[in-house]
Every structure is written in structure tokens, then in C-alpha cells.
Write a protein that holds these residues in place. Sequence first.
Motif, mmCIF file in Angstrom:
data_model
loop_
_atom_site.group_PDB
_atom_site.id
_atom_site.type_symbol
_atom_site.label_atom_id
_atom_site.label_comp_id
_atom_site.label_asym_id
_atom_site.label_seq_id
_atom_site.Cartn_x
_atom_site.Cartn_y
_atom_site.Cartn_z
ATOM 1 N N LEU A 460 -2.907 46.660 61.864
ATOM 2 C CA LEU A 460 -2.476 46.976 63.230
ATOM 3 C C LEU A 460 -3.715 47.019 64.122
ATOM 4 N N ARG A 461 -3.605 46.371 65.300
ATOM 5 C CA ARG A 461 -4.698 46.379 66.256
ATOM 6 C C ARG A 461 -4.145 46.737 67.635
ATOM 7 N N ASN A 462 -4.923 47.503 68.387
ATOM 8 C CA ASN A 462 -4.591 47.856 69.773
ATOM 9 C C ASN A 462 -3.256 48.588 69.893
ATOM 10 N N GLY A 463 -2.823 49.215 68.844
ATOM 11 C CA GLY A 463 -1.632 50.045 68.907
ATOM 12 C C GLY A 463 -0.317 49.315 68.813
ATOM 13 N N ASN A 464 -0.303 48.001 69.046
ATOM 14 C CA ASN A 464 0.992 47.304 69.032
ATOM 15 C C ASN A 464 0.918 45.880 68.478
ATOM 16 N N GLU A 465 -0.230 45.451 67.966
ATOM 17 C CA GLU A 465 -0.359 44.098 67.430
ATOM 18 C C GLU A 465 -0.410 44.167 65.905
ATOM 19 N N TYR A 466 0.706 43.792 65.289
ATOM 20 C CA TYR A 466 0.761 43.776 63.834
ATOM 21 C C TYR A 466 0.361 42.379 63.353
ATOM 22 N N LEU A 467 -0.665 42.326 62.496
ATOM 23 C CA LEU A 467 -1.262 41.051 62.122
ATOM 24 C C LEU A 467 -1.278 40.884 60.604
ATOM 25 N N ILE A 468 -0.944 39.667 60.157
ATOM 26 C CA ILE A 468 -1.173 39.270 58.774
ATOM 27 C C ILE A 468 -2.534 38.594 58.754
ATOM 28 N N LEU A 469 -3.491 39.184 58.048
ATOM 29 C CA LEU A 469 -4.872 38.722 58.104
ATOM 30 C C LEU A 469 -5.088 37.564 57.130
ATOM 31 N N SER A 470 -4.541 36.423 57.522
ATOM 32 C CA SER A 470 -4.697 35.203 56.740
ATOM 33 C C SER A 470 -5.523 34.225 57.559
ATOM 34 N N SER A 471 -5.584 32.993 57.120
ATOM 35 C CA SER A 471 -6.312 31.961 57.863
ATOM 36 C C SER A 471 -5.343 30.831 58.195
ATOM 37 N N PRO A 472 -4.869 30.705 59.446
ATOM 38 C CA PRO A 472 -5.167 31.579 60.587
ATOM 39 C C PRO A 472 -4.347 32.870 60.537
ATOM 40 N N VAL A 473 -4.704 33.800 61.449
ATOM 41 C CA VAL A 473 -4.005 35.090 61.520
ATOM 42 C C VAL A 473 -2.570 34.879 61.994
ATOM 43 N N VAL A 474 -1.619 35.605 61.378
ATOM 44 C CA VAL A 474 -0.203 35.517 61.744
ATOM 45 C C VAL A 474 0.202 36.818 62.432
ATOM 46 N N THR A 475 0.838 36.701 63.610
ATOM 47 C CA THR A 475 1.298 37.872 64.360
ATOM 48 C C THR A 475 2.756 38.154 64.018
ATOM 49 N N LEU A 476 3.062 39.418 63.711
ATOM 50 C CA LEU A 476 4.429 39.825 63.398
ATOM 51 C C LEU A 476 5.091 40.404 64.636
ATOM 52 N N SER A 477 6.328 39.986 64.900
ATOM 53 C CA SER A 477 7.112 40.544 66.007
ATOM 54 C C SER A 477 8.087 41.561 65.430
ATOM 55 N N LEU A 478 7.813 42.833 65.672
ATOM 56 C CA LEU A 478 8.635 43.899 65.109
ATOM 57 C C LEU A 478 9.390 44.615 66.214
ATOM 58 N N ILE A 479 10.609 45.036 65.908
ATOM 59 C CA ILE A 479 11.441 45.727 66.883
ATOM 60 C C ILE A 479 10.929 47.146 67.118
ATOM 61 N N SER A 480 10.511 47.787 66.040
ATOM 62 C CA SER A 480 10.050 49.178 66.149
ATOM 63 C C SER A 480 8.707 49.323 65.440
ATOM 64 N N ARG A 481 8.012 50.430 65.750
ATOM 65 C CA ARG A 481 6.715 50.679 65.158
ATOM 66 C C ARG A 481 6.869 51.048 63.675
ATOM 67 N N LEU A 482 5.873 50.661 62.900
ATOM 68 C CA LEU A 482 5.888 50.994 61.490
ATOM 69 C C LEU A 482 5.441 52.434 61.294
ATOM 70 N N CYS A 483 6.164 53.129 60.428
ATOM 71 C CA CYS A 483 5.779 54.491 60.065
ATOM 72 C C CYS A 483 5.309 54.584 58.623
ATOM 73 N N ARG A 484 5.949 53.802 57.765
ATOM 74 C CA ARG A 484 5.581 53.808 56.349
ATOM 75 C C ARG A 484 5.605 52.371 55.839
ATOM 76 N N VAL A 485 4.490 51.944 55.243
ATOM 77 C CA VAL A 485 4.338 50.566 54.769
ATOM 78 C C VAL A 485 4.310 50.557 53.249
ATOM 79 N N GLY A 486 5.114 49.680 52.658
ATOM 80 C CA GLY A 486 5.096 49.492 51.206
ATOM 81 C C GLY A 486 4.303 48.254 50.852
ATOM 82 N N VAL A 487 3.482 48.356 49.823
ATOM 83 C CA VAL A 487 2.659 47.232 49.358
ATOM 84 C C VAL A 487 3.039 46.937 47.916
ATOM 85 N N PHE A 488 3.393 45.676 47.638
ATOM 86 C CA PHE A 488 3.825 45.264 46.302
ATOM 87 C C PHE A 488 2.944 44.132 45.804
ATOM 88 N N LEU A 489 2.501 44.241 44.538
ATOM 89 C CA LEU A 489 1.663 43.212 43.914
ATOM 90 C C LEU A 489 2.309 42.760 42.613
#
Length: 546
Positions: A460-489
Motif C-alpha cells: 500500500l502506498r499513499n494511503g489508497n494505492e494498492y500495488l502488486i510489486l511485479s515487473s511492471p507494477v500492477v495496481t489493484l482497484s478495490l472497493i473498500s480498504r483492506l483491514c486484514r491480508v492473507g498470504v498463501f504460499l
Amino acid sequence: MAATSCVLFEEQFLCCICLDVFTDPVTIPCGHNFCKSCITQNWNVNSVPYQCPMCKKKYKTQPELQVNTFISEMAAEFRQSLEKRGSESSQVAKSGEVPCDVCTGAKLKALKSCFTCLASYCGIHLHPHMTADALKRHLLTDPVENMEGKVCMKHKQALKLFCRTDQMCVCQLCRVLEHAAHDIAFVKDEVQAKKTELEETEATMKQMIQDRELKIQQIKWLKVHGREDAEREIADGVRIFTIVIQTAEKGLNELIEKIEERQKLAEEQADGLIQELEQEISALTKRVSDMQQLLHTEDHLDFLQSFANVNTALCTKNWREVSLSLPSYEGTVVEAVAELDEMLIREKRHLLYDAKLKRVQHYAVDVILEPYTANPWLVLSDDGKQVRCGEVRSNLPDNTQRFSLYINVLARESFSAGRCYYEVQVTGKTDWTLGVVNESVNRNGIIPISPVNGYWALGLRNGNEYLILSSPVVTLSLISRLCRVGVFLSYEDGLVSFYDVDAAVHLYSFTDCCFTEKLFPFFSPGLSHGGMNSAPLIISPVNDTD
């Protein structure tokens, strides 16, 4: 006889023909002694008959062989002494040991092998090689098997050299004659080189074995968890289809209820009209009866007096204008199916996202932060579950594990196989980064956070920019702010996925990743920005209620 005496006089008891202790010693006229069988055989095969092998004196006729009693007794005593010493110092050859080639019956363990004789000898039968001048010149070595394979059959010399050009063992004469221009090495040096090569090959093969054993463990792990996945998938399928069936049954019941209600209203309206018509018919029938009675009256006066009381008015309802409309069911089923379909689409989307999240939550692991990897600006909680950026840089010792520039910290746990899942609370933050990272990632430099550099991350950058840090960077358009993020490997599948836990929504997945080393969960709470981003990242317990 004493051992010392045996050593002093042992040459006197050896036959010069067989070079062994006398057997049936005899003396010829010149005074020399031989084994009876040895001198007899020598005279039979020698081209010069009846010649002494020692002094070369010739006889015209075969000399009389006189038994030398003294030599016979001394030789017998000397042989017994040798056998006694040999039995004390020799042992019967065991499995894997080189046996004596001369022993009859029980083979004793060989002490030496002779490259000249191409035979191996125990302590008893080795004695002639230690005493006889002719045998002392023979080449002795430690006991070896297959003596023929240790000697050059062409030159009768020991194979002490190795021709690397022809990949074969050779002797000194071979080197000079047939292999003069070849790459030659001593057998000992070549053996050492080959052993080094074998050790390297052995180490490689052991590593291959370990790799394959690890692969077996991974396959077994996948087999077990594959079965568990199948069972969970079946359970999820039963749950989801049960809900779908219940929803469909509810829609069907509502449809039936709606149709039956319409039908009931129509029937009530019909019953009301029928009742009203029956009442009018009853009234009209009574009036018809009164009129018929009046028509049959013969008394004119009575007729006129009664006629005034008869209601002849036709003030009835015009039933021709009254109609009963049957309820229309056209489109009712279609509308119900459309509503059901729309509802199922909504439910399906929710159920699928919810089921997918629950599926990965089965792989929840306990993640704890590792202080030795934390950037000096970071502040970790005592339980290792929270991290935030402080206002003061801590004075921490440098180590190869610590991030010196990026505001990062790793988890203690690493993963090189299988699957894992954890959740992080990001409420109240304007800047953060989460994901997994290679163990070998550069921790002391500034490099772009991307899979190319060993990072698989969401931020998350600047409070409202959710980014997938790939090459190139991918911006996510979300309806609401994230409160809890799950990470799966999923290591074997090359998959890293991120989820909005509260909405049960899959956010993004890195797929077809090629993992070759340990992966660590990493956390970056971002700079404090004057307190605007001071809230911590919190590793929260996974609430898997399935």
C-alpha cells in the motif's frame, strides 16, 4: 635345536635344486648333498648325465646314492623347527585374506607375494626367498590376489605405471617401448587421482540421493495433503451444493406459494360471484312462482288486488358486463428462475471466494518475527507478532541477516516445501508491504522489490494505492480498504496468493514461480511519516471456522 642355531645353519639344510629343506637327503661321491628325488630327476632330464649340479664333476656311470643319515636327521629337526615357528607366526587365511599358494590342506595366510614367481607365500614357504641368493633377487610385495593381473605378461615386470593415453597399467619396459610418447603416471598417483575423482562423484551421487529423498518426501507430502485437499473439496462441494439446493428449494416454495395465492384469490372471487348469482336466481325463482300463481287466478278483482303486491320490475344486475378473469401465470416461472439465477450468481461468488479462502486457511502456520533480521528503525513486540517503524534508530550490531536500508523484517520460519498461510492486520496504515522473499535476497542494498530480485509482494502506498510489486507494477482497484491480508504460499506449485480476509476475496496470485531456495515471510510497516503511519503490522491468528 635352538632358534639361533637354526638361523646360523639353515643354509646347510637346503637342497640347491629345489631350494627347500632336504627331503630324503643323499650324498654323491663328490660330497655334495641333494634330495634323492631332486638329483634323480636332474640326471634324468639333464643333457649331461651324471653331473654334479654344484661342482660340475662328471661320472661315467650313475654314482651310488648314499643316504646321509646325519643330514637327514638334522634336516628333519630343522623342518620341525621351521614348522613350529611358522605355526606360531602364521594363521589360517580367512575370507578376504590372501592364502598361501604352496600350502596343501589348510591354507595359511600369505605374508608376501612374489612378482617373479607369481605366487603368494605364508611364513613357512616364504623362508627360501629370505635365505637363498637366487630367490633374494625376486620382487616381493604385500600379499595380493590375482598375481597374474599384477605383472606384465609380456615383460614379466610389475605393473607400476599407468598409461593415461591408453587407460591401462604398464611396466617400465612398456613405458620405454610401446608407450614412449604417452601420458604416463605412477599407479599410486593415478589411484590417488582416481580416488579423488571417485570421492567427487560419490559426493555428487550422495547429493543426488539427498535430492531424490527430498523429492520423495515432497511427493509423499503432496500425496497426503492431496488426499486432504480432496476430502476438503468434497466437503466444500457438499456444503455449497447443499446451500444451492436449499436456495433453489426456497425459490420453488416461494413460486408455488405465489401461484397458489393467485389461484386462491381467483377462486374466492369466483365463489363470491357464484354466491351472488345463486341469490339472484333464488329471488327470481320466487317471483316467477308468485307470477305463475297470479296468472292462474280466475277472480278478476282478486287478480288486480294481488297484482299490486307482485314485483314485476326487472331491477337485476347486468351479468353480461360481469366477467371473471383467470389469473395469468405467464412469465411467473421465468421471473422466478431469473431471480433464482441472479441470487445464485451472488451466492456462488460469495461461496466460492469463501470456500477458496477457507481452503488455504487449512495451511495456517504460526509466524513469529526474527529480531536479528529487523532494520534498526523497526520496533518489534515482545511476542514477535507486531512491528512498527520507530522515531529513533536503534544501535544494533551488524550481521549478514539484518536489513540495513529497507525497513524490513523476516519471520523466523522458512519454507522450502509444502504450503503455508498467515494473516496480517493492516488497519490504520497508509504504507506497508507484505509477502515472501528468497533467503539470499540482498539485505544491504537498494533494489526494486520484484520477483526478479527475489520478492513476491503486495503493498500500500499513499494511503489508497494498492500495488502488486511485479515487473511492471500492477495496481489493484478495490472497493473498500483492506483491514486484514492473507498470504498463501504453495512451494511446489510456484504460487504466492493474497486475500482480503474480511471480504473473503482473492486479490492476486503470482503463478508459475520457480522457487529454488528457502522462502521467508517478510514484513515492512513503512516509514512513520510523522506519526501518520505509526500503526503496527500485526500477525493475527487465523480464524478458520470450517
